[in-house]
Design a protein around this motif. Structure first.
Motif, mmCIF file in Angstrom:
data_model
loop_
_atom_site.group_PDB
_atom_site.id
_atom_site.type_symbol
_atom_site.label_atom_id
_atom_site.label_comp_id
_atom_site.label_asym_id
_atom_site.label_seq_id
_atom_site.Cartn_x
_atom_site.Cartn_y
_atom_site.Cartn_z
ATOM 1 N N SER A 41 91.647 1.783 -32.623
ATOM 2 C CA SER A 41 92.595 2.586 -32.945
ATOM 3 C C SER A 41 93.811 2.224 -32.717
ATOM 4 O O SER A 41 94.287 1.436 -31.977
ATOM 5 N N TRP A 42 94.971 2.472 -33.698
ATOM 6 C CA TRP A 42 96.360 2.512 -33.652
ATOM 7 C C TRP A 42 96.942 3.575 -33.368
ATOM 8 O O TRP A 42 97.023 4.724 -33.998
ATOM 9 N N LYS A 43 97.749 3.454 -32.029
ATOM 10 C CA LYS A 43 98.559 4.694 -31.480
ATOM 11 C C LYS A 43 97.605 6.090 -31.155
ATOM 12 O O LYS A 43 97.919 7.272 -31.317
ATOM 13 N N GLY A 44 96.309 5.869 -31.058
ATOM 14 C CA GLY A 44 95.308 6.549 -30.877
ATOM 15 C C GLY A 44 95.004 7.760 -31.871
ATOM 16 O O GLY A 44 94.458 8.600 -31.690
ATOM 17 N N SER A 96 95.767 -7.348 -23.663
ATOM 18 C CA SER A 96 95.327 -7.627 -22.280
ATOM 19 C C SER A 96 93.747 -6.997 -22.395
ATOM 20 O O SER A 96 93.209 -6.293 -23.558
ATOM 21 N N ARG A 97 92.831 -7.508 -21.629
ATOM 22 C CA ARG A 97 91.555 -6.983 -21.643
ATOM 23 C C ARG A 97 91.348 -5.966 -20.549
ATOM 24 O O ARG A 97 91.777 -6.104 -19.514
ATOM 25 N N GLN A 98 91.035 -4.772 -20.972
ATOM 26 C CA GLN A 98 90.542 -3.913 -19.841
ATOM 27 C C GLN A 98 89.170 -3.376 -20.213
ATOM 28 O O GLN A 98 88.635 -2.642 -20.919
ATOM 29 N N GLY A 99 88.254 -4.006 -19.295
ATOM 30 C CA GLY A 99 86.719 -3.787 -19.702
ATOM 31 C C GLY A 99 86.418 -4.506 -20.917
ATOM 32 O O GLY A 99 86.753 -5.499 -21.204
ATOM 33 N N ALA A 100 85.748 -3.611 -21.607
ATOM 34 C CA ALA A 100 85.333 -4.124 -23.004
ATOM 35 C C ALA A 100 86.341 -4.026 -24.071
ATOM 36 O O ALA A 100 86.286 -4.424 -25.167
ATOM 37 N N TRP A 101 87.344 -3.433 -23.675
ATOM 38 C CA TRP A 101 88.565 -3.088 -24.697
ATOM 39 C C TRP A 101 89.764 -4.048 -24.772
ATOM 40 O O TRP A 101 89.920 -4.637 -23.651
ATOM 41 N N ILE A 103 93.630 -4.303 -25.383
ATOM 42 C CA ILE A 103 94.657 -3.290 -25.567
ATOM 43 C C ILE A 103 96.084 -4.130 -25.764
ATOM 44 O O ILE A 103 96.135 -5.170 -25.159
ATOM 45 N N GLY A 104 97.027 -3.506 -26.539
ATOM 46 C CA GLY A 104 98.189 -4.243 -26.468
ATOM 47 C C GLY A 104 99.191 -3.590 -27.434
ATOM 48 O O GLY A 104 99.204 -2.421 -27.545
ATOM 49 N N TYR A 105 100.302 -4.518 -27.706
ATOM 50 C CA TYR A 105 101.417 -3.709 -28.715
ATOM 51 C C TYR A 105 101.864 -2.473 -27.925
ATOM 52 O O TYR A 105 102.145 -1.478 -28.469
ATOM 53 N N TYR A 106 102.570 -2.737 -26.704
ATOM 54 C CA TYR A 106 102.874 -1.432 -25.720
ATOM 55 C C TYR A 106 104.103 -0.829 -26.457
ATOM 56 O O TYR A 106 105.329 -1.683 -27.061
ATOM 57 N N ASN A 107 104.592 0.605 -26.377
ATOM 58 C CA ASN A 107 105.556 0.968 -26.779
ATOM 59 C C ASN A 107 106.679 1.145 -25.513
ATOM 60 O O ASN A 107 106.315 0.606 -24.364
ATOM 61 N N LYS A 108 107.694 1.644 -25.700
ATOM 62 C CA LYS A 108 108.834 1.663 -24.780
ATOM 63 C C LYS A 108 108.544 2.402 -23.302
ATOM 64 O O LYS A 108 108.894 2.172 -22.527
ATOM 65 N N LYS A 109 107.376 2.987 -23.620
ATOM 66 C CA LYS A 109 106.875 3.876 -22.263
ATOM 67 C C LYS A 109 105.767 2.962 -21.637
ATOM 68 O O LYS A 109 105.324 3.563 -20.471
ATOM 69 N N GLY A 110 105.506 1.940 -22.096
ATOM 70 C CA GLY A 110 104.507 1.064 -21.320
ATOM 71 C C GLY A 110 103.002 1.511 -21.906
ATOM 72 O O GLY A 110 101.931 0.970 -21.550
ATOM 73 N N LYS A 111 102.867 2.480 -22.732
ATOM 74 C CA LYS A 111 101.410 2.685 -23.412
ATOM 75 C C LYS A 111 101.121 1.756 -24.381
ATOM 76 O O LYS A 111 101.734 1.415 -25.273
ATOM 77 N N ARG A 113 99.758 0.305 -27.985
ATOM 78 C CA ARG A 113 99.521 1.192 -29.257
ATOM 79 C C ARG A 113 98.230 0.817 -29.713
ATOM 80 O O ARG A 113 97.464 1.661 -30.796
ATOM 81 N N ILE A 114 97.759 -0.413 -29.439
ATOM 82 C CA ILE A 114 96.250 -0.618 -30.191
ATOM 83 C C ILE A 114 95.061 -0.867 -29.147
ATOM 84 O O ILE A 114 95.458 -1.179 -27.842
ATOM 85 N N ARG A 115 94.105 -0.478 -29.525
ATOM 86 C CA ARG A 115 92.706 -0.594 -28.496
ATOM 87 C C ARG A 115 91.675 -0.906 -29.357
ATOM 88 O O ARG A 115 91.298 -0.220 -30.710
ATOM 89 N N LEU A 116 91.072 -1.977 -29.387
ATOM 90 C CA LEU A 116 89.912 -2.632 -30.178
ATOM 91 C C LEU A 116 89.093 -3.218 -29.035
ATOM 92 O O LEU A 116 89.193 -3.544 -28.069
ATOM 93 N N LYS A 117 87.622 -3.012 -29.663
ATOM 94 C CA LYS A 117 86.541 -3.688 -29.020
ATOM 95 C C LYS A 117 85.640 -4.215 -29.944
ATOM 96 O O LYS A 117 85.784 -4.024 -31.241
ATOM 97 N N ALA A 118 84.857 -5.198 -29.667
ATOM 98 C CA ALA A 118 84.039 -5.756 -30.641
ATOM 99 C C ALA A 118 82.989 -4.917 -31.232
ATOM 100 O O ALA A 118 82.646 -4.109 -30.772
ATOM 101 N N ALA A 119 82.927 -5.219 -32.554
ATOM 102 C CA ALA A 119 82.120 -4.320 -33.222
ATOM 103 C C ALA A 119 80.415 -4.465 -33.305
ATOM 104 O O ALA A 119 80.272 -5.633 -32.884
#
Length: 119
Positions: A41-44, A96-101, A103-111, A113-119
């Protein structure tokens, strides 16, 4: 007194640890993601289905709409280049890798924006 020291050390450890970030991928690790198919997902909100190819092309869908573009690594960041109408848009960000995910493209709040995992 000992209680205050322990509390201060605990607070220091919490402040030093990254919140959502896992281990940041190096440029070589980012390049090794291709070939690969990823979902997430992008921005959840927006659903992604992306295919990264070793030749630097990327294709896939965002909320079911097909897009194609290019990808490359610059300064240890993953850069994606997509054409929206007649405008070319480039987005670069740390991954960054967080388990199987991934994640990256952090916003100004450090959250992330993108979460991906292998299909």
């Amino acid at each position: 007194m000992v209680y205050r020291i322990i509390l201060a050390l605990f607070a220091l450890v919490l402040m030093a640890a990254p919140g959502d970030a896992g281990s940041r991928l190096s440029a070589a690790e980012i390049r090794a993601l291709a070939p690969g198919v990823y979902v997430g997902s992008w921005k959840g909100k927006r659903q992604l289905h992306l295919t990264l190819m070793p030749n630097g092309t990327v294709s896939g869908t965002v909320d079911g709409h097909y897009h194609a573009g290019k990808w490359y690594v610059s300064g240890g960041n993953l850069c994606l280049v997509f054409k929206i109408l007649v405008f070319e848009k480039t987005k670069c960000g740390a991954i960054s890798r967080q388990g199987a995910w991934l994640i990256g493209y952090y916003n100004k709040k450090g959250k992330p924006r993108i979460r991906l995992k292998a299909a």
